[in-house]
Design a protein around this motif. Structure first.
Motif, short mmCIF file in Angstrom:
data_model
loop_
_atom_site.label_atom_id
_atom_site.label_comp_id
_atom_site.label_asym_id
_atom_site.label_seq_id
_atom_site.Cartn_x
_atom_site.Cartn_y
_atom_site.Cartn_z
N ASP A 1 56.06 1.18 -66.03
CA ASP A 1 56.97 0.06 -66.33
C ASP A 1 58.17 0.50 -67.17
O ASP A 1 58.82 -0.29 -67.82
CB ASP A 1 56.22 -1.09 -67.02
CG ASP A 1 55.54 -0.66 -68.31
OD1 ASP A 1 55.81 0.45 -68.80
OD2 ASP A 1 54.73 -1.45 -68.85
N LYS B 1 61.85 -1.77 -66.39
CA LYS B 1 61.02 -1.68 -65.18
C LYS B 1 61.73 -2.20 -63.94
O LYS B 1 61.22 -2.04 -62.82
CB LYS B 1 59.71 -2.45 -65.37
CG LYS B 1 59.89 -3.96 -65.50
CD LYS B 1 58.56 -4.63 -65.79
CE LYS B 1 58.76 -6.14 -66.00
NZ LYS B 1 57.50 -6.80 -66.38
N LYS C 1 64.03 -2.28 -60.82
CA LYS C 1 64.26 -1.13 -59.93
C LYS C 1 65.72 -0.95 -59.53
O LYS C 1 66.10 0.13 -59.06
CB LYS C 1 63.38 -1.25 -58.70
CG LYS C 1 61.90 -1.13 -59.00
CD LYS C 1 61.05 -1.22 -57.74
CE LYS C 1 59.57 -1.05 -58.06
NZ LYS C 1 58.73 -1.12 -56.85
N ASN D 1 67.45 2.19 -60.09
CA ASN D 1 66.93 2.81 -61.30
C ASN D 1 66.56 4.26 -60.96
O ASN D 1 65.90 4.52 -59.95
CB ASN D 1 65.71 2.04 -61.79
CG ASN D 1 65.29 2.43 -63.19
OD1 ASN D 1 65.30 3.60 -63.56
ND2 ASN D 1 64.89 1.45 -63.98
N LEU E 1 58.78 4.47 -60.79
CA LEU E 1 58.63 3.02 -60.65
C LEU E 1 58.19 2.64 -59.24
O LEU E 1 57.61 1.58 -59.03
CB LEU E 1 59.94 2.31 -60.98
CG LEU E 1 60.37 2.31 -62.45
CD1 LEU E 1 61.80 1.79 -62.59
CD2 LEU E 1 59.41 1.47 -63.29
N TRP E 2 58.44 3.52 -58.28
CA TRP E 2 58.06 3.26 -56.88
C TRP E 2 56.73 3.91 -56.51
O TRP E 2 56.30 3.80 -55.38
CB TRP E 2 59.15 3.78 -55.94
CG TRP E 2 60.36 2.91 -55.87
CD1 TRP E 2 60.61 1.91 -54.97
CD2 TRP E 2 61.50 2.93 -56.73
NE1 TRP E 2 61.83 1.32 -55.21
CE2 TRP E 2 62.41 1.93 -56.30
CE3 TRP E 2 61.86 3.71 -57.84
CZ2 TRP E 2 63.63 1.69 -56.92
CZ3 TRP E 2 63.08 3.47 -58.45
CH2 TRP E 2 63.94 2.47 -57.99
N ASN F 1 64.50 6.17 -62.43
CA ASN F 1 63.09 6.47 -62.72
C ASN F 1 62.29 6.30 -61.44
O ASN F 1 61.80 5.22 -61.11
CB ASN F 1 62.56 5.54 -63.82
CG ASN F 1 61.12 5.83 -64.21
OD1 ASN F 1 60.47 6.71 -63.63
ND2 ASN F 1 60.61 5.10 -65.17
#
Length: 404
Positions: A239, A213, A215, A226, A231-232, A228
């Protein structure tokens, strides 16, 4: 159940308790049956996808979930899983220092050209903790090689561990041939297997999963975010977990999010763009949270009832289920569950060992069996002394004579 007169009152209480329990918790639905076919599903154009409930493993929707696809960097989830297991068993420590070899040299290895890297240099001495973050957060192919060599000596031995754990956790359509996921003939996975792998990571290695999780991560003055992007996203409580991309694989993603005590895992394989995989993953998660909910009607070792015991030091034994019971339900089907319990014998004789199976509890909806759990003894009941045993023997004889 025919039970001696001494325990008639107890037996009535058992029936009452069980009946009450079943009414309170008659709110469940399950996996593995076509109970959800009536639901309109979200429109997802990816090559393969799946959405599962983490706690129950219930498949909420899927498409080509067992079709072989290239894993790309999703293979790094298994890499970090193997590393996490090595830490958990004490083989290595997070504080250990790893010396970077030629094989993990970022800019000197043609294999890594144009791929995601931590940018390691030959001779660098780096902690296991930082290399793990380089794998998870920077998706560093070089970090994967460095850790594989540190854990197993050679990459081949580490890959063998990856495939060993694949079988152990039940992956049926996955085979790894390298430690980082770059395209190679004979390496494949499936959406279902990636979801199972994510589920195993969260359950087995929560400390390892907690890194997913984060960032961003900065190493050697190189800052990387990150990949992914969810996540934002403030509309979801995401997570983890991981993204991946190669020219052959397309854009892959596995993502997990929680809401109202429910955790969902969505997997997208073979999408066309980075934006598509983000939108489609979010669409799956939102649809799942809007349509279903997961409940925990029975806690691990929660007393469900007390059954009479013959020849025991105590007159009863508590029964329950020795694991948490989670059930995934449609929001509009809460009153359709039927629960049936079955006690294996109408007379239970001491001694009774803890966790001895004494019956079962079955959850049913729309004439489909959702799940069956064993009812076990929650406590040990040793054999009683000679006086208690003799009295029970007399009562059994009288009871048999009365009911002839």
């Amino acid at each position: 159940m025919k039970i001696k007169k001494k325990y008639n009152k107890i037996n009535k209480k058992i029936v009452k308790v069980l009946t009450t329990t079943f009414i309170i918790y008659s709110t469940i639905i399950s996996a593995n049956e076509n109970i959800f076919d009536v639901i309109s599903r979200p429109c997802i154009n990816s090559k393969s996808y799946i959405l599962i409930d983490y706690n129950t493993g219930t498949v909420l929707t899927e498409k080509n979930a067992d079709k072989h696809q290239k894993p790309a960097s999703l293979a790094k989830i298994m890499t970090s899983y193997v590393i996490g297991k090595a830490i958990k068993t004490g083989k290595i420590k997070r504080s250990d220092i790893v010396t970077i070899s030629n094989n993990a040299w970022a800019t000197g290895n043609p294999l890594f050209s144009g791929s995601s890297l931590m940018f390691l240099r030959v001779g660098d001495r780096i902690s296991v903790e930082k290399l793990i973050k380089g794998i998870i957060l920077q998706s560093g192919n070089d970090a994967c090689v460095a850790m594989a060599e540190y854990v197993s000596g050679k990459q081949k031995k580490f890959i063998d561990l990856m495939n060993f754990y694949s079988k152990k956790i039940g992956l049926k359509n996955t085979y790894f041939k390298n430690v980082h996921g770059l395209d190679i003939p004979g390496q494949y996975t499936s959406a279902r297997d990636i979801a199972i792998l994510g589920q195993a990571l969260i359950h087995d290695l929560p400390q390892e999963y907690s890194i997913y999780k984060e960032k961003n991560f900065t190493f050697n003055h190189i800052h990387q975010n990150n990949r992914n992007l969810l996540l934002w996203d403030n509309s979801l409580n995401v997570d983890g977990i991981k993204t991946g991309h190669t020219e052959i694989a397309g854009y892959n993603m596995i993502v997990s999010a929680t809401k109202n005590h429910m955790r969902l895992i969505a997997v997208i394989l073979g999408d066309k763009t980075e934006e598509d995989r983000k939108i489609n993953s979010k669409r799956l998660l939102n649809w799942g949270f809007e349509t279903f909910r997961t409940i925990n009607p029975i806690k691990k070792n929660q007393k469900i009832a007390a059954l009479p015991i013959l020849y025991g030091r105590y007159g009863t034994v508590n029964i329950g289920i020795n694991q948490n019971v989670y059930l995934t339900i449609l929001k509009n089907q809460e009153k359709k569950i039927k629960i049936i319990y079955h006690i294996s014998n109408n007379k239970i004789f001491a001694p009774v060992h803890k966790n001895k199976i004494l019956g079962s509890m079955t959850f049913i909806i729309n004439n489909h069996i959702v799940n069956t759990y064993p009812l076990v003894a929650l406590n040990k009941v040793p054999k009683g002394n000679i006086v208690f045993c003799f009295l029970d023997y007399i009562r059994l004889k009288l009871n048999k004579w009365i009911h002839q």
